[in-house]
Design a protein around this motif. Structure first.
Motif, PDB file in Angstrom:
ATOM      1  N   VAL A 276      34.754  -4.772  19.907  1.00  0.00           N
ATOM      2  CA  VAL A 276      35.709  -5.401  19.004  1.00  0.00           C
ATOM      3  C   VAL A 276      34.977  -5.982  17.798  1.00  0.00           C
ATOM      4  CG1 VAL A 276      37.522  -7.141  18.811  1.00  0.00           C
ATOM      5  CG2 VAL A 276      37.154  -5.967  20.985  1.00  0.00           C
ATOM      6  N   CYS A 281      39.373  -8.521  12.801  1.00  0.00           N
ATOM      7  CA  CYS A 281      40.549  -8.757  13.651  1.00  0.00           C
ATOM      8  C   CYS A 281      41.528  -9.690  12.954  1.00  0.00           C
ATOM      9  CB  CYS A 281      40.100  -9.374  14.976  1.00  0.00           C
ATOM     10  SG  CYS A 281      41.441 -10.037  15.966  1.00  0.00           S
ATOM     11  N   VAL A 282      42.819  -9.335  12.995  1.00  0.00           N
ATOM     12  CA  VAL A 282      43.838 -10.177  12.359  1.00  0.00           C
ATOM     13  C   VAL A 282      44.632 -10.992  13.390  1.00  0.00           C
ATOM     14  CG1 VAL A 282      44.055  -8.657  10.358  1.00  0.00           C
ATOM     15  CG2 VAL A 282      45.538  -8.281  12.356  1.00  0.00           C
ATOM     16  N   LYS A 283      44.142 -11.022  14.613  1.00  0.00           N
ATOM     17  CA  LYS A 283      44.750 -11.840  15.686  1.00  0.00           C
ATOM     18  C   LYS A 283      46.221 -11.496  15.912  1.00  0.00           C
ATOM     19  CE  LYS A 283      41.672 -15.755  14.691  1.00  0.00           C
ATOM     20  NZ  LYS A 283      41.585 -17.193  14.436  1.00  0.00           N
ATOM     21  N   CYS A 284      46.518 -10.235  15.865  1.00  0.00           N
ATOM     22  CA  CYS A 284      47.931  -9.834  16.001  1.00  0.00           C
ATOM     23  C   CYS A 284      48.419  -9.893  17.447  1.00  0.00           C
ATOM     24  CB  CYS A 284      48.125  -8.432  15.450  1.00  0.00           C
ATOM     25  SG  CYS A 284      47.408  -7.169  16.518  1.00  0.00           S
ATOM     26  N   THR A 285      47.532 -10.046  18.397  1.00  0.00           N
ATOM     27  CA  THR A 285      47.810 -10.145  19.849  1.00  0.00           C
ATOM     28  C   THR A 285      48.159  -8.815  20.532  1.00  0.00           C
ATOM     29  OG1 THR A 285      50.222 -10.513  19.898  1.00  0.00           O
ATOM     30  CG2 THR A 285      48.865 -12.445  19.479  1.00  0.00           C
ATOM     31  N   LEU A 286      48.195  -7.728  19.786  1.00  0.00           N
ATOM     32  CA  LEU A 286      48.668  -6.488  20.401  1.00  0.00           C
ATOM     33  C   LEU A 286      47.766  -6.020  21.553  1.00  0.00           C
ATOM     34  CD1 LEU A 286      50.010  -4.395  17.413  1.00  0.00           C
ATOM     35  CD2 LEU A 286      51.298  -5.317  19.334  1.00  0.00           C
ATOM     36  N   CYS A 287      46.441  -6.129  21.355  1.00  0.00           N
ATOM     37  CA  CYS A 287      45.535  -5.697  22.419  1.00  0.00           C
ATOM     38  C   CYS A 287      45.776  -6.534  23.667  1.00  0.00           C
ATOM     39  CB  CYS A 287      44.085  -5.809  21.964  1.00  0.00           C
ATOM     40  SG  CYS A 287      43.653  -7.454  21.370  1.00  0.00           S
ATOM     41  N   CYS A 321      45.585  -1.276  18.313  1.00  0.00           N
ATOM     42  CA  CYS A 321      45.058  -2.178  17.280  1.00  0.00           C
ATOM     43  C   CYS A 321      45.421  -1.652  15.885  1.00  0.00           C
ATOM     44  CB  CYS A 321      43.553  -2.322  17.414  1.00  0.00           C
ATOM     45  SG  CYS A 321      42.868  -3.436  16.182  1.00  0.00           S
ATOM     46  N   PRO A 322      46.089  -2.457  15.069  1.00  0.00           N
ATOM     47  CA  PRO A 322      46.573  -1.970  13.771  1.00  0.00           C
ATOM     48  C   PRO A 322      45.473  -1.914  12.704  1.00  0.00           C
ATOM     49  CG  PRO A 322      47.211  -4.261  14.065  1.00  0.00           C
ATOM     50  CD  PRO A 322      46.515  -3.855  15.323  1.00  0.00           C
ATOM     51  N   VAL A 323      44.332  -2.527  12.981  1.00  0.00           N
ATOM     52  CA  VAL A 323      43.268  -2.566  11.981  1.00  0.00           C
ATOM     53  C   VAL A 323      42.279  -1.431  12.267  1.00  0.00           C
ATOM     54  CG1 VAL A 323      41.457  -3.962  10.936  1.00  0.00           C
ATOM     55  CG2 VAL A 323      43.521  -5.060  11.857  1.00  0.00           C
ATOM     56  N   VAL A 327      38.920  -2.077  16.905  1.00  0.00           N
ATOM     57  CA  VAL A 327      38.570  -1.805  18.302  1.00  0.00           C
ATOM     58  C   VAL A 327      38.126  -0.349  18.370  1.00  0.00           C
ATOM     59  CG1 VAL A 327      39.367  -1.711  20.688  1.00  0.00           C
ATOM     60  CG2 VAL A 327      40.293  -3.443  19.152  1.00  0.00           C
TER      61      VAL A 327
HETATM   62  S1  SF4 Z   1      44.877  -5.567  18.314  1.00  0.00           S
HETATM   63 FE1  SF4 Z   1      43.128  -5.558  16.958  1.00  0.00          FE
HETATM   64  S2  SF4 Z   1      43.710  -6.906  15.281  1.00  0.00           S
HETATM   65 FE2  SF4 Z   1      45.160  -7.278  16.926  1.00  0.00          FE
HETATM   66  S3  SF4 Z   1      44.279  -9.022  18.015  1.00  0.00           S
HETATM   67 FE3  SF4 Z   1      43.556  -7.191  19.033  1.00  0.00          FE
HETATM   68  S4  SF4 Z   1      41.592  -6.734  18.081  1.00  0.00           S
HETATM   69 FE4  SF4 Z   1      42.658  -8.171  16.762  1.00  0.00          FE
END
Ligand code: SF4
Ligand code: SF4
Lengths: 400, 408
Positions: A276, A281-287, A321-323, A327
């Motif tokens: 990671v 990371c934008v802390k989107c919580t998706l992961c 992960c949208p970025v 990841v």
């Molecule tokens: S999915 Fe990617 S951007 Fe979103 S919190 Fe997890 S590591 Fe960060």
């Protein structure tokens, strides 16, 4: 009693089920040509229809039928002459369906036995991955990428017959390469496969692994409870609630680390792991939301730190992960421990960034099955080239 | 859970009602203040859920009444509700019971003390709704307790006893009450309904203790287990089933004390056995024609008695061996059949023979297959069986299994 031989084949769930079966059948057929009797079987209860789960096949051979019966009177062999490892990431240990806790890959290998592993790595990379053993054993590396295919297809890249050729070389008392050739022609009527087996026979080299070499960690031991020690109704206590995480630099406490079953480590199902990039990371919580094994610990600063004791390497986090490149799944052989990436990042961001770039840059591609039409044709030529192409390669370790 | 009906100064005596065996079980559900009931219709079982629905609609019973979309679902629902601390009731008949089989198999292993009713029904030549015991007997090796009842009164009383036994922490095994289709489920008789206070004194609230599925008691129930756990799980159940025999005896003694109705030996009823030469053994409602036949035959000087088995699981092997060893021949009437079994007999005959094998005195055991698919067991049928039995007692060879009342 005559001589009893046992070969175990450790493979990855559905991806290599047919491959493992071909090999264990091939061992018995070749042994039959050498005048011996054998039985080939898959470990029952491994649930090999599951994605990437380490599973086993066995071939048990007796120099005569009565010796074979002696061997089969205890269904699974407790000691084997050869362990065949069809994916090098399995060297870190296995925890198959019916086992409890991480077991060393070389656990059943008898002193002086041979571990045959298919890998593109050399011995120096592979030996530290496997647990130490009290007595010396031999490591044989069969050069090749992991032969993974999908659930219903079989990738005939000749890994099966090349392993048979290797077996003939490391255990000539079991059968000769001529026996292997006869078995191949009988089973597949494919002269090219026989050639591949001979190439492997000629090229395979072995290296003795000493008790001082390998992963010094103590493998997990598990005692099954007596009936009256178990709770009624198959009830088991839940895992206690997890603890907040402390920031390794500031000492600030927060976030949340779910507790996990200490005896059930899932990382032996993993062939790749996520790395990671906390800088993007934008802390989107998706992961955190999508990980099927709830691997992500919520850190005090709101990041998501994938716990490598629990990660099964499914790649869902990378997919959601949208970025871009935040990841990235990387081959498991590139790592020597399961320590926290977030802690490493907190302690030294520059060093972490360099480490991350290095891991991502070299990440060898792995495929679990075929993802696009034509991939089989693309993957096959290099594999066949390894199998039957140019002359013998340089030995990867000292010749025995 | 709150008692459904507050009995403010209710009379401390029983009331009379004309109800069917199924309705008697429904009344027991009300008296036991069951929390969750699931329903799916199948004859002859459906009469009980219809009556329970009425009790709920009339405000006499406060419970979750869940209409499931299949028998399998209804047993799954109550299984989970019971794990979460609810007293539950459910049931089925014939092929419906079989459809629930997957749920039925795990219920004992998870130590779910559910009480269920099986309205015995043939399996299942299309349209044959009549009684046959094979449906209930199909769970005999799974860890279910199995009890057969004879009258509506016994159905009511046994249902209360079943909750008491099943929910005893020493047991915690499900219990199925088998009721003969039509003969018991669909015929109404005078039944004494006990006051709520008596039931409260007899039946403590269901307490699942440390096995309760609840956020305050974080446990996992029914995790994935591997092959190497199975023998231990089975052994747990074995010990519980053995303890059930003691708990059943305690429950009947308490029942007699509180309700004043003494069933004597809880495991089986004996009728005119004191001086009998030969004895007939059976389960369920066939005691009516058998008793009448016995009375007639006694007038002819034929000394014959009846042993009617109530509890089939746990099986009172020692007690039966001691009792049956007194007679010169034993005739087992099976309202079921086990194809290809020893001497191609019925299930009960096979079990009785097995129970007698280690006994000191082993009278010959003859099996009679009778009354399948709801066919009537008539008084002449019983007389024919007795004649065969008497002739065996006199030393004349007789077939080990005889079909009685079949068109030939
Ligand atoms: S999915 Fe990617 S951007 Fe979103 S919190 Fe997890 S590591 Fe960060
Ligand atoms: S690869 Fe990602 S999503 Fe899959 S188990 Fe590991 S952390 Fe979770």
């Amino acid at each position: 009693m005559g001589r009893l031989f046992a070969v175990e084949i450790v493979y990855r769930g559905i991806f290599q089920k047919n491959l493992a079966k071909n090999i264990s059948r091939g061992v018995v057929l070749a042994a039959h040509h050498a005048g011996k009797s054998g039985i080939s079987f898959g470990r029952y209860g491994d649930s090999p229809e599951r994605n990437g789960i380490p599973a086993k096949s066995f071939a048990v051979i007796g120099s005569d039928p009565e010796t074979l019966e002696e061997g089969m009177a205890k269904y699974e062999p407790k000691e084997v002459d050869i362990t065949i490892v069809l994916d090098d990431t399995l060297l870190k240990g296995v925890e198959s369906w019916a086992w409890y806790g991480l077991q060393p890959i070389n656990r059943l290998l008898r002193p002086g036995g041979t571990l045959i592993v298919t890998s593109m790595h050399d011995a120096d990379t592979l030996i530290p991955m496997a647990h130490r053993k009290e007595a010396p054993y031999r490591l044989a590396i069969l050069k090749g990428t992991p032969s993974f295919s999908g659930l219903w297809v079989y990738k005939d890249d000749h890994t099966d017959v090349r392993v048979l050729g290797a077996v003939a070389r490391v255990l000539p008392e079991l059968f000769t390469i001529d026996d292997v050739e006869k078995a191949i022609l009988q089973e597949w009527s494919a002269p090219l496969k026989a050639t591949s087996a001979r190439k492997a026979y000629e090229r395979i080299t072995t290296r003795v692994v000493q008790p001082t070499e390998g992963n010094p960690e103590h493998p997990f031991a598990f005692q099954l409870p007596k009936w009256h020690e178990m709770r009624e109704g198959i009830a088991i206590p839940a895992i206690p609630r997890g603890a907040p995480i402390a920031d390794p630099v500031s000492g600030q406490s927060g976030g949340f680390r779910p507790a996990r079953n200490p005896t059930f480590k899932k990382f032996t199902t993993r062939t790749m792991r996520p790395v990671v990039n906390f800088d993007t990371c934008v802390k989107c919580t998706l992961c955190w939301l999508q990980c099927p094994d709830s691997c992500f610990d919520v850190t005090p600063d709101g990041f998501y730190d994938a716990n490598m004791e629990a990660c099964c390497g499914c790649g869902v986090c990378e997919a959601v992960c949208p970025v871009e490149h935040c990841v990235t799944m990387v081959n498991e052989t590139a790592f020597t421990d399961n320590s926290s990436q977030w802690e490493a990042w907190k302690k030294d961001r520059t060093a972490y960034a360099a480490w991350l770039q290095e891991k991502i840059r070299h990440r060898p591609e792995r495929t679990h099955g075929f993802r696009f039409r034509g991939q089989y044709e693309q993957e096959l030529p290099p594999m066949l080239e390894i199998a039957g192409g140019a002359g013998p390669e340089e030995p990867s370790g000292e010749e025995e | 859970m709150a008692r459904a009906v507050e009995q403010v100064a209710a009379p401390q005596k029983e009331t009379d009602a004309l109800i069917s065996g199924s309705e008697a079980i429904a009344v027991a559900c009300k008296l036991a203040d069951v929390d969750v009931i699931t329903a799916y219709p199948i004859r002859p079982y459906d009469t009980v859920m219809q009556y329970v629905a009425k009790l709920v609609a009339n405000g006499e019973l406060d419970c979750e009444y869940i209409v499931a979309e299949s028998e399998h679902s209804q047993f799954e629902i109550v299984k989970h509700a019971c794990a979460a601390g609810a007293r539950v009731f459910c049931g089925s008949s014939g092929v419906g019971w079989m459809y629930a089989f997957e749920a039925l198999t795990v219920t004992p292993a998870l130590r779910i003390p559910m009480v269920a009713m099986v309205g015995n029904r043939a399996l299942d030549d299309p349209g044959a709704f009549g009684v046959e015991h094979n449906d209930a007997l199909a769970v005999r090796d799974l860890g279910w307790q199995l009890v057969w009842v004879d009258t509506a009164q016994e159905a009511l009383d046994t249902a209360l006893i079943a909750y008491r036994v099943a929910e005893d922490r020493r047991v915690f095994l499900p219990c199925a009450i088998a009721c003969d289709g039509a003969f018991l489920t669909h015929s109404q008789a005078q039944v004494k309904i006990p006051p709520q206070q008596w039931v409260n004194a007899f039946l403590p609230p269901y307490n699942r203790g440390d096995l309760l599925l609840h956020p305050d008691n974080p446990i996992t129930v029914a995790p994935q287990v591997n092959e190497d756990w199975l023998m231990e799980i089975r052994k747990h159940n074995d010990e519980a089933m053995k303890r059930a025999k003691t708990v059943i005896k305690e429950a009947y003694a308490d029942f007699a004390r509180i309700f004043g109705r003494d069933y004597g030996n809880p495991f089986f009823e004996e009728y005119q056995t004191d001086d009998a030469d030969v004895v007939l053994v059976g389960m369920g409602t066939l005691s009516m024609p058998v008793k009448v036949a016995i009375r007639r035959m006694r007038q002819e000087g034929k000394k014959v008695g009846l042993v009617r088995l109530r509890w089939f699981r746990p099986f009172a092997a020692e007690e039966l061996a001691a009792t049956l060893g007194r007679f010169n021949a034993v005739g087992v009437i099976d309202r079921d059949f086990s194809f290809g079994s020893p001497y191609t007999s019925g299930v009960l005959a096979t079990e009785i023979r097995a129970a007698l094998y280690p006994a000191e005195k082993r009278p010959p055991v003859l099996g009679f297959i009778c009354g399948l698919g709801g066919r009537e067991v008539t008084v002449p049928d019983v007389q024919r069986m007795t004649d065969v039995l008497l002739s065996a007692a006199a030393g004349k060879a007789q077939p080990l299994t005889t079909w009685v009342g079949i068109r030939e």
